[in-house]
Design a protein around this motif. Structure first.
Motif, short mmCIF file in Angstrom:
data_model
loop_
_atom_site.label_atom_id
_atom_site.label_comp_id
_atom_site.label_asym_id
_atom_site.label_seq_id
_atom_site.Cartn_x
_atom_site.Cartn_y
_atom_site.Cartn_z
N ARG A 63 0.81 -1.22 0.00
CA ARG A 63 0.00 0.00 0.00
C ARG A 63 0.84 1.27 0.00
N GLU A 64 2.06 1.21 0.58
CA GLU A 64 2.92 2.41 0.58
C GLU A 64 3.39 2.74 -0.83
N GLN A 65 3.74 1.71 -1.57
CA GLN A 65 4.22 1.91 -2.94
C GLN A 65 3.10 1.87 -3.97
N LYS A 66 1.86 1.70 -3.49
CA LYS A 66 0.68 1.67 -4.37
C LYS A 66 0.80 0.59 -5.46
N ILE A 67 1.32 -0.58 -5.07
CA ILE A 67 1.40 -1.71 -5.98
C ILE A 67 0.15 -2.57 -5.79
N PRO A 68 -0.66 -2.75 -6.82
CA PRO A 68 -1.88 -3.55 -6.67
C PRO A 68 -1.58 -5.02 -6.38
N ALA A 69 -2.50 -5.67 -5.70
CA ALA A 69 -2.37 -7.11 -5.43
C ALA A 69 -2.41 -7.88 -6.74
N TYR A 70 -1.61 -8.96 -6.81
CA TYR A 70 -1.59 -9.80 -8.00
C TYR A 70 -1.49 -11.26 -7.60
N PRO A 71 -2.08 -12.17 -8.38
CA PRO A 71 -2.23 -13.57 -7.96
C PRO A 71 -0.94 -14.35 -7.77
N SER A 72 0.14 -13.98 -8.46
CA SER A 72 1.38 -14.78 -8.37
C SER A 72 2.30 -14.33 -7.24
N ALA A 73 1.84 -13.42 -6.40
CA ALA A 73 2.66 -12.94 -5.29
C ALA A 73 2.92 -14.05 -4.28
N LEU A 74 4.05 -13.97 -3.61
CA LEU A 74 4.34 -14.86 -2.49
C LEU A 74 3.62 -14.35 -1.24
N PHE A 75 3.39 -15.26 -0.29
CA PHE A 75 2.59 -14.94 0.90
C PHE A 75 3.05 -15.84 2.04
N SER A 113 2.95 -7.56 1.08
CA SER A 113 3.14 -6.89 2.36
C SER A 113 2.10 -7.37 3.37
N GLY A 114 2.45 -7.30 4.65
CA GLY A 114 1.54 -7.73 5.71
C GLY A 114 1.30 -6.62 6.70
N TYR A 115 0.03 -6.39 7.05
CA TYR A 115 -0.34 -5.25 7.90
C TYR A 115 -1.19 -5.69 9.09
N TYR A 116 -1.10 -4.92 10.15
CA TYR A 116 -1.90 -5.14 11.35
C TYR A 116 -2.69 -3.87 11.63
N VAL A 117 -3.97 -4.02 11.90
CA VAL A 117 -4.85 -2.87 12.07
C VAL A 117 -4.32 -1.93 13.16
N GLY A 118 -4.21 -0.65 12.84
CA GLY A 118 -3.75 0.35 13.80
C GLY A 118 -2.27 0.64 13.73
N TYR A 119 -1.53 -0.12 12.89
CA TYR A 119 -0.08 0.09 12.75
C TYR A 119 0.25 0.38 11.28
N ASN A 120 1.23 1.22 11.07
CA ASN A 120 1.67 1.53 9.72
C ASN A 120 2.75 0.57 9.23
N ASN A 121 3.27 -0.26 10.13
CA ASN A 121 4.38 -1.16 9.79
C ASN A 121 4.00 -2.14 8.69
N ASP A 122 4.99 -2.47 7.88
CA ASP A 122 4.89 -3.58 6.94
C ASP A 122 5.72 -4.71 7.53
N PHE A 123 5.07 -5.83 7.86
CA PHE A 123 5.73 -6.92 8.58
C PHE A 123 6.35 -7.97 7.67
N LYS A 124 6.55 -7.65 6.40
CA LYS A 124 7.02 -8.64 5.45
C LYS A 124 8.43 -9.15 5.75
#
Length: 342
Positions: free
Chosen positions: A80-92, A238-249
Motif C-alpha cells: 500500500r505504501e508503494q501503491k502496488i496492486p495485489a496480483y495472484p502470483s505474489a508470495l505470501f 506486504s503484511g499489515y496489522y490494524v492500527g499500525y503503519n508497519n509492513d511486517f514482510k
C-alpha cells in the motif's frame, strides 16, 4: 439439479448462519453479523472487492474445481505504501498451513520406518524429561493431533509475534501441562516445533530439505520456500496489522508460497497423489486435509470442499481487530457463491 443445489445452499447457509451468528454474538462486533447476513454478490470477483470495502488491505483467492482450469482473483494492495496492486502470483506467508506439509513429511518418515509416531517425546528428546511435563507419556501421534497437553508457546505471556526467538521452546519449558496426555484437545504450535526438531534429528539434516526433496519437487511446487531469506522480498505481499503503519514482510515467520502452490498441494494431499497406499492410510489416521494460517500481518485459509469438488485458498494481508472472524466470513461467502453456481 438446480432445485437440489438451491436446497443444499439453503441448508448450508442456515447452518453457517447459526454457527457464525453465535460466534459473532459472543466474540465479535455486530457489523460482522450484519455483513454476513447481507446479500451475496453474484461473483467471486465482486466478493473480493467487498472484502476490500470491509477494510482488508489486499486479498488473493485461488479456486480450482477439479476437471477445470484454476481461477485467480486479486484485489487491494500488494504494497500500500508503494501503491502496488495485489496480483495472484505474489508470495505470501502461509503460517500454520505449513503443518500440513510437516504432517505429510512425518507420515513418509513413519511409513519408511525411520520414525515411530507411537513412541514418546522422551524417546526422541530425552533431555526434555522433567522439563516438559509428561514427556515420557506423550506420543508423537498425540503431538500431531494436538492432544499432548504441551502449552502453546505463542499463547505465553512473554510471546511477541514481532520478535524472532532463537528457540521459542524456552518459553514453555518447566511449565505445567494444559491437560493430561490424550485426554483433551489443545491447539499448540509447540507440538509442531518439537516434531520438526525430531524430524531433523532423525534425518541428520534440516527437515525442510526433506519436504522439498520428497514433496515439493515431485509435485513441481517451485514457489514454496521455508523462509523469507530464500526469496526476493519484492515478490512477497506486504503484511499489515490494524492500527499500525508497519509492513511486517521482513519478519521470518516460516513458510512462504504462492496461492497456486498452496492450492496444488491441497489437491495433491486430498487426492493422495504423493502418498503410496500405506502412507495415505497413515496420514488419514494422523491429521486433517485443510488448514488456516495466521502470522503477524497475514491470514490464510486452504481447504478442499468435497461437495463441490473444489479447492479454495484465500490469502488476506491484514489482521488484528477481529479480522480472523472477518476472513472466515469472506471465505464462507465465497464458498456459498461457488455452491450457488453449480
Amino acid at each position: 439439479m438446480q432445485l437440489k443445489n438451491k436446497n443444499t445452499l439453503t441448508l448450508m447457509r442456515l447452518a453457517a448462519v447459526i454457527v457464525t451468528i453465535t460466534s459473532i454474538y459472543i466474540f465479535a462486533p455486530w457489523q460482522f453479523a450484519l455483513y454476513y447476513l447481507s446479500p451475496l454478490p453474484a461473483t467471486v470477483q465482486a466478493q473480493t472487492q467487498e472484502a476490500i470495502e470491509q477494510g482488508v488491505d489486499g486479498i488473493i483467492v485461488y479456486i480450482h474445481k477439479q476437471g477445470q482450469q484454476p481461477e485467480f482473483f486479486a484485489q487491494g494492495w500488494h504494497n500500500r505504501e508503494q501503491k502496488i496492486p495485489a496480483y495472484p502470483s505474489a508470495l505470501f506467508k502461509i503460517g500454520s498451513i505449513r503443518k500440513l506439509y510437516d504432517a505429510a513429511a512425518l507420515t513418509k518418515l513413519t511409513a519408511a520406518g525411520r520414525i515411530d509416531v507411537d513412541k514418546t517425546l522422551a524417546d526422541y528428546m530425552p533431555s526434555l524429561i522433567g522439563r516438559i511435563e509428561n514427556a515420557d507419556k506423550i506420543t508423537l501421534r498425540m503431538m500431531v493431533q494436538h492432544r499432548s497437553g504441551i502449552p502453546n508457546y505463542t499463547d505465553t505471556d512473554n510471546f511477541d509475534w514481532s520478535i524472532a526467538y532463537p528457540d521459542p521452546l524456552a518459553l514453555v519449558l518447566d511449565t505445567p501441562a494444559d491437560f493430561n496426555p490424550d485426554t483433551d484437545y489443545g491447539y499448540s504450535n509447540t507440538n509442531y516445533l518439537l516434531l520438526r526438531k525430531i524430524m531433523s534429528t532423525v534425518l541428520g539434516y534440516d527437515h525442510n530439505q526433506f519436504i522439498k526433496d520428497e514433496i515439493l519437487t515431485p509435485l513441481g511446487l517451485t514457489h514454496t520456500f521455508s523462509s523469507v531469506h530464500e526469496i526476493n522480498l519484492a515478490s512477497l505481499m506486504s503484511g499489515y496489522y490494524v492500527g499500525y503503519n508497519n509492513d511486517f514482510k521482513t519478519l521470518d515467520q516460516g513458510y512462504v508460497a504462492t496461492v497456486q502452490d498452496v492450492g496444488d498441494f491441497i489437491i495433491a494431499l486430498n487426492k493422495g497423489t504423493f502418498f503410496n497406499e500405506q502412507e495415505q492410510a497413515l496420514y488419514a489416521s494422523l491429521y486433517q486435509y485443510g488448514h488456516t494460517g495466521w502470522v503477524l500481518g497475514y491470514s490464510s485459509i486452504a481447504r478442499y470442499h468435497k461437495d463441490i469438488d473444489t479447492v479454495v485458498v484465500q490469502f488476506i494481508n491484514t489482521n488484528g481487530n477481529d479480522t480472523v472472524m472477518l476472513t472466515e466470513i469472506i471465505y464462507n461467502r465465497i464458498i456459498e457463491i461457488l455452491t450457488a453456481q453449480l
